[in-house]
Design a protein around this motif. Structure first.
Motif, PDB file in Angstrom:
ATOM      1  N   SER A 279       0.775  -1.228  -0.104  1.00 36.17           N
ATOM      2  CA  SER A 279      -0.084  -0.053  -0.045  1.00 36.17           C
ATOM      3  C   SER A 279       0.728   1.478   0.219  1.00 36.17           C
ATOM      4  CB  SER A 279      -0.874  -0.102   1.269  1.00 36.17           C
ATOM      5  OG  SER A 279      -0.081   0.092   2.362  1.00 36.17           O
ATOM      6  N   GLY A 280       1.867   1.177   0.383  1.00 35.07           N
ATOM      7  CA  GLY A 280       2.850   2.419   0.607  1.00 35.07           C
ATOM      8  C   GLY A 280       2.377   3.120   1.869  1.00 35.07           C
ATOM      9  N   ALA A 281       1.650   2.555   2.741  1.00 39.18           N
ATOM     10  CA  ALA A 281       1.424   3.303   3.941  1.00 39.18           C
ATOM     11  C   ALA A 281       2.387   3.218   5.045  1.00 39.18           C
ATOM     12  CB  ALA A 281       0.012   2.795   4.556  1.00 39.18           C
ATOM     13  N   LEU A 282       2.459   4.074   5.817  1.00 37.37           N
ATOM     14  CA  LEU A 282       3.273   4.258   6.921  1.00 37.37           C
ATOM     15  C   LEU A 282       2.459   3.518   8.231  1.00 37.37           C
ATOM     16  CD1 LEU A 282       5.902   5.324   8.498  1.00 37.37           C
ATOM     17  CD2 LEU A 282       4.335   7.440   9.207  1.00 37.37           C
ATOM     18  N   TRP A 283       3.133   2.608   8.843  1.00 33.21           N
ATOM     19  CA  TRP A 283       2.774   1.923  10.061  1.00 33.21           C
ATOM     20  C   TRP A 283       3.805   1.901  11.269  1.00 33.21           C
ATOM     21  CZ3 TRP A 283      -1.272  -2.110  10.335  1.00 33.21           C
ATOM     22  CH2 TRP A 283      -2.334  -2.197   9.134  1.00 33.21           C
ATOM     23  N   THR A 284       3.069   1.943  12.494  1.00 29.07           N
ATOM     24  CA  THR A 284       3.908   2.026  13.670  1.00 29.07           C
ATOM     25  C   THR A 284       3.251   1.012  14.644  1.00 29.07           C
ATOM     26  OG1 THR A 284       4.447   3.710  15.172  1.00 29.07           O
ATOM     27  CG2 THR A 284       2.464   3.944  14.740  1.00 29.07           C
ATOM     28  N   VAL A 285       4.165   0.934  15.742  1.00 28.26           N
ATOM     29  CA  VAL A 285       3.776   0.263  16.930  1.00 28.26           C
ATOM     30  C   VAL A 285       3.879   1.124  18.004  1.00 28.26           C
ATOM     31  CG1 VAL A 285       4.210  -2.166  16.374  1.00 28.26           C
ATOM     32  CG2 VAL A 285       6.104  -0.730  17.100  1.00 28.26           C
ATOM     33  N   ALA A 286       2.676   0.976  19.015  1.00 25.53           N
ATOM     34  CA  ALA A 286       2.562   2.001  20.108  1.00 25.53           C
ATOM     35  C   ALA A 286       2.202   1.285  21.293  1.00 25.53           C
ATOM     36  CB  ALA A 286       1.491   2.996  19.767  1.00 25.53           C
ATOM     37  N   ASN A 287       2.759   1.746  22.337  1.00 23.78           N
ATOM     38  CA  ASN A 287       2.478   1.130  23.716  1.00 23.78           C
ATOM     39  C   ASN A 287       1.307   2.018  24.604  1.00 23.78           C
ATOM     40  OD1 ASN A 287       5.711  -0.210  25.218  1.00 23.78           O
ATOM     41  ND2 ASN A 287       4.977   0.201  22.923  1.00 23.78           N
ATOM     42  N   GLU A 288       0.314   1.261  24.875  1.00 25.79           N
ATOM     43  CA  GLU A 288      -0.786   2.015  25.563  1.00 25.79           C
ATOM     44  C   GLU A 288      -0.681   2.359  27.075  1.00 25.79           C
ATOM     45  OE1 GLU A 288      -3.551   3.613  25.862  1.00 25.79           O
ATOM     46  OE2 GLU A 288      -4.104   3.782  23.547  1.00 25.79           O
ATOM     47  N   ARG A 289      -1.702   2.824  27.581  1.00 25.42           N
ATOM     48  CA  ARG A 289      -1.640   3.175  28.944  1.00 25.42           C
ATOM     49  C   ARG A 289      -1.634   1.870  29.981  1.00 25.42           C
ATOM     50  NH1 ARG A 289      -6.033   7.073  27.808  1.00 25.42           N
ATOM     51  NH2 ARG A 289      -5.168   6.783  25.898  1.00 25.42           N
ATOM     52  N   ASP A 290      -1.158   2.229  31.191  1.00 26.56           N
ATOM     53  CA  ASP A 290      -1.015   1.408  32.300  1.00 26.56           C
ATOM     54  C   ASP A 290      -1.958   1.423  33.559  1.00 26.56           C
ATOM     55  OD1 ASP A 290       1.154   0.418  30.948  1.00 26.56           O
ATOM     56  OD2 ASP A 290       2.598   1.790  32.097  1.00 26.56           O
ATOM     57  N   GLU A 291      -2.109   0.448  34.351  1.00 21.02           N
ATOM     58  CA  GLU A 291      -2.803   0.740  35.628  1.00 21.02           C
ATOM     59  C   GLU A 291      -4.389   0.570  35.410  1.00 21.02           C
ATOM     60  OE1 GLU A 291      -1.426   3.983  37.769  1.00 21.02           O
ATOM     61  OE2 GLU A 291       0.716   3.577  37.320  1.00 21.02           O
ATOM     62  N   LEU A 292      -5.038  -0.174  34.372  1.00 18.19           N
ATOM     63  CA  LEU A 292      -6.199  -0.373  34.282  1.00 18.19           C
ATOM     64  C   LEU A 292      -6.632  -1.814  34.255  1.00 18.19           C
ATOM     65  CD1 LEU A 292      -7.240   2.221  31.361  1.00 18.19           C
ATOM     66  CD2 LEU A 292      -7.547   2.494  34.017  1.00 18.19           C
ATOM     67  N   GLY A 293      -5.663  -2.810  34.427  1.00 17.71           N
ATOM     68  CA  GLY A 293      -5.800  -4.009  34.654  1.00 17.71           C
ATOM     69  C   GLY A 293      -4.963  -4.919  33.762  1.00 17.71           C
ATOM     70  N   ASN A 294      -4.627  -6.374  33.970  1.00 14.51           N
ATOM     71  CA  ASN A 294      -3.875  -7.058  33.313  1.00 14.51           C
ATOM     72  C   ASN A 294      -4.067  -7.263  31.664  1.00 14.51           C
ATOM     73  OD1 ASN A 294      -2.059  -8.154  35.045  1.00 14.51           O
ATOM     74  ND2 ASN A 294      -3.086 -10.181  35.389  1.00 14.51           N
ATOM     75  N   ASP A 295      -5.162  -6.921  31.530  1.00 21.40           N
ATOM     76  CA  ASP A 295      -5.448  -7.118  29.834  1.00 21.40           C
ATOM     77  C   ASP A 295      -6.207  -5.900  29.180  1.00 21.40           C
ATOM     78  OD1 ASP A 295      -4.758  -9.801  29.765  1.00 21.40           O
ATOM     79  OD2 ASP A 295      -6.217 -10.344  30.813  1.00 21.40           O
ATOM     80  N   LEU A 296      -5.834  -4.756  29.813  1.00 21.36           N
ATOM     81  CA  LEU A 296      -6.226  -3.333  29.292  1.00 21.36           C
ATOM     82  C   LEU A 296      -5.094  -2.608  29.444  1.00 21.36           C
ATOM     83  CD1 LEU A 296      -9.049  -2.401  28.092  1.00 21.36           C
ATOM     84  CD2 LEU A 296      -9.378  -1.645  30.619  1.00 21.36           C
ATOM     85  N   VAL A 297      -4.574  -1.740  28.564  1.00 22.93           N
ATOM     86  CA  VAL A 297      -5.213  -1.435  27.303  1.00 22.93           C
ATOM     87  C   VAL A 297      -4.283  -2.101  26.303  1.00 22.93           C
ATOM     88  CG1 VAL A 297      -5.784   0.085  25.583  1.00 22.93           C
ATOM     89  CG2 VAL A 297      -6.206   0.856  28.044  1.00 22.93           C
ATOM     90  N   ASP A 299      -1.724  -3.098  23.591  1.00 22.88           N
ATOM     91  CA  ASP A 299      -0.797  -2.267  22.944  1.00 22.88           C
ATOM     92  C   ASP A 299      -1.097  -2.626  21.357  1.00 22.88           C
ATOM     93  OD1 ASP A 299       0.599  -1.237  24.888  1.00 22.88           O
ATOM     94  OD2 ASP A 299       1.774  -3.188  25.107  1.00 22.88           O
ATOM     95  N   TYR A 300      -0.613  -1.804  20.384  1.00 21.67           N
ATOM     96  CA  TYR A 300      -1.218  -2.039  18.984  1.00 21.67           C
ATOM     97  C   TYR A 300      -0.191  -1.958  17.817  1.00 21.67           C
ATOM     98  CZ  TYR A 300      -2.101   3.225  19.352  1.00 21.67           C
ATOM     99  OH  TYR A 300      -1.903   4.589  19.428  1.00 21.67           O
ATOM    100  N   LEU A 301      -0.622  -2.238  16.636  1.00 25.70           N
ATOM    101  CA  LEU A 301       0.167  -1.984  15.521  1.00 25.70           C
ATOM    102  C   LEU A 301      -0.884  -1.490  14.503  1.00 25.70           C
ATOM    103  CD1 LEU A 301       2.255  -2.693  13.032  1.00 25.70           C
ATOM    104  CD2 LEU A 301       1.018  -4.748  12.802  1.00 25.70           C
ATOM    105  N   THR A 302      -0.464  -0.484  13.829  1.00 26.43           N
ATOM    106  CA  THR A 302      -1.539   0.354  13.037  1.00 26.43           C
ATOM    107  C   THR A 302      -0.831   0.933  12.016  1.00 26.43           C
ATOM    108  OG1 THR A 302      -3.469   1.870  13.152  1.00 26.43           O
ATOM    109  CG2 THR A 302      -1.498   2.595  14.221  1.00 26.43           C
ATOM    110  N   SER A 303      -1.809   1.344  10.913  1.00 24.46           N
ATOM    111  CA  SER A 303      -1.200   2.212   9.717  1.00 24.46           C
ATOM    112  C   SER A 303      -1.465   3.775  10.525  1.00 24.46           C
ATOM    113  CB  SER A 303      -2.380   2.279   8.760  1.00 24.46           C
ATOM    114  OG  SER A 303      -3.549   2.132   8.958  1.00 24.46           O
ATOM    115  N   VAL A 304      -0.837   4.551   9.926  1.00 25.16           N
ATOM    116  CA  VAL A 304      -0.788   6.076  10.409  1.00 25.16           C
ATOM    117  C   VAL A 304      -1.430   6.811   9.444  1.00 25.16           C
ATOM    118  CG1 VAL A 304       0.360   7.739  11.234  1.00 25.16           C
ATOM    119  CG2 VAL A 304       1.361   5.461  11.675  1.00 25.16           C
ATOM    120  N   LYS A 305      -2.859   7.161   9.680  1.00 27.35           N
ATOM    121  CA  LYS A 305      -3.500   8.087   8.786  1.00 27.35           C
ATOM    122  C   LYS A 305      -3.233   9.684   9.020  1.00 27.35           C
ATOM    123  CE  LYS A 305      -7.219   4.679   8.545  1.00 27.35           C
ATOM    124  NZ  LYS A 305      -6.417   3.475   9.436  1.00 27.35           N
ATOM    125  N   GLN A 306      -2.991  10.272   8.001  1.00 25.57           N
ATOM    126  CA  GLN A 306      -2.758  11.795   8.199  1.00 25.57           C
ATOM    127  C   GLN A 306      -3.724  12.515   8.613  1.00 25.57           C
ATOM    128  OE1 GLN A 306      -1.293  13.581   4.618  1.00 25.57           O
ATOM    129  NE2 GLN A 306      -0.497  15.469   5.583  1.00 25.57           N
TER     130      GLN A 306
END
Length: 447
Positions: A279-297, A299-306
């Protein structure tokens, strides 16, 4: 201060001190497990908030690799040490001639980040996890001149930097992202060092809090722009809106002028970036926030939409409101879009590289490799591995596949922690291990 507030503060302080004393005694536990499958993929289950007075903390104490040990590789994949004896290697960049640049780097001074008891506990946790050493502030060059898969030459390439991280070569200009600025250096092909000082292209958000200090960069395909990541200045906005100005975002930087603007916002801590080849799209991985539980929130892999806004700090994974953030902003929540693909909560994805040039066997031919640094705030821990997310038609397709595991032993001690990933000139996968102080090299098994 009211009596009830004093009492609550005393309870929290006592509990945190107790937690700190447990770590001081060297408590260990079992190694990491897989993230619950329903929290992984394009449509994850967003679990209910499970908040506790004392946040969950379980760190894998840094131990280093025993002699002769190495990560476990997926079937059909072999792994060897490309370079050893490094100083907290975090990030990788492969030059056109095959030389490998390694950022030896660690946390800069940030005196106003996490003060008091919380700061004391976090400092102890990070020290135990292997992140407490002084930063080397340099980039080293590794060269495998004889092509045997082991670097026999190691030289200091650029010294005197300020917690460097991302690197990008455009023509003969090498750009380096320090924690507070992007610098430009003149690169001569084949050189093993650069002595001339860098020229500042642009500043990046830093300051005395600088909570997420790593700054990564990637060049546009036409070589006219850089994209730069900058993480948030808090876990979930607790340092106030002023501290978050210009952070939790990806910038677009014009190389001709050095001018920059926000390209995408609301991403708590983006790190690795890659261009998806279909696709030619930019992708990134990001670390999400803490202290809401073992399985929240998740983390993710996503395309980066302008122009897109991904929710931080007011919401997560789209429009799930974080009620800790005051004052609430329903107008901003309404703008938030969900990311493309969940990786599981607290896995700490940092490294990202597209598999376009890989020589690894199927199923690793089309997709993204991800270096997961591993959790410190989940019981049992997750991450501590290199995974591969398969793609089809320019989008994730299917569940992640483990590439390298075994970074934590069955006593819960960390032999290593994966960070940056890159594809070398021969198509092998390189992995920076900042606890093992190793660069691992994964290849297909010879038949």
């Amino acid at each position: 201060m009211s009596r009830s507030l004093i009492a609550k503060t005393a309870v929290v302080t006592a509990a945190m001190l107790a937690t700190l004393s447990v770590f001081a005694l060297g408590e260990t536990s079992v190694g990491p497990v897989a993230s619950p499958p329903e929290t992984v993929g394009p449509n994850p289950v967003i679990k209910p908030v499970d908040r506790h007075l004392i946040p969950t903390v379980q760190v894998a104490p840094a131990k280093g690799w025993p002699a002769g040990a190495r990560p476990r590789a997926a079937p059909g994949v072999a792994v060897n040490a490309f370079a050893t004896g490094l100083n907290h290697p975090r990030w990788l960049y492969v030059l056109p001639n095959g030389d490998v640049l390694v950022a030896e780097t660690n946390t800069p001074s940030k005196p106003d980040d996490a003060k008091g008891i919380t700061g004391a506990v976090m400092k102890h946790v990070m020290n135990k996890a292997g992140a407490g050493a002084a930063t080397a502030n340099r980039i080293v060059l590794l060269r495998d001149a004889d092509g045997d898969g082991v670097a026999e030459t190691k030289t200091v390439f650029i010294d005197g930097l300020n917690s460097p991280f991302g690197m990008a070569l455009v023509g003969n200009d090498l750009y380096v992202a320090d924690t507070d600025a992007v610098l430009k250096f003149q690169y001569t092909p084949g050189a093993t060092s650069i002595a001339s000082p860098g020229v500042k292209l642009t500043d990046l958000p830093a300051g005395s809090i600088n909570h997420h200090w790593t700054k990564n960069i990637i060049a546009s395909r036409d070589g006219t722009r850089l994209y730069a990541t900058t993480g948030s200045n808090s876990n979930a906005g607790e340092n106030g809106p002023e501290a978050e100005q210009g952070r939790a975002a990806i910038y677009e930087i014009d190389l001709a002028s050095g001018e920059k603007h926000l390209f995408a916002t609301g991403m708590r801590n983006p790190n690795g970036m890659a261009w998806e080849p279909t696709s030619g799209a930019l992708w990134t991985v990001a670390n999400e926030r803490d202290e809401l539980g073992n399985d929240l929130v998740p983390d993710y892999l996503t395309s980066v939409k302008q122009g897109a806004f991904y929710g931080f700090p007011w919401s997560y994974y789209g429009q799930h409101v974080d009620d800790r953030v005051k004052p609430p902003r329903p107008d901003m929540v309404a703008k938030a879009i969900p990311p493309d693909y969940a990786l599981g909560s607290h896995v700490a994805p940092l490294g990202l590289v597209a598999a376009q040039q890989t020589a690894l066997p199927a199923p690793f031919s089309n997709g993204m490799f991800i270096g997961e640094h591993g959790s410190w705030n989940r019981k049992p821990p997750v991450g501590y591995k290199v995974q591969f997310v398969p793609f089809a038609g320019g989008k994730p397709s299917g569940m992640p596949v483990d590439v390298l595991t075994g970074f934590v032993n069955d006593r819960g001690e960390a032999y290593g922690r994966p960070v940056g990933v890159a594809i070398d000139a021969k198509g092998a996968l390189l992995v920076a291990d900042d606890v093992g102080n190793v660069i691992w090299r994964a290849t297909g098994v010879a038949h």
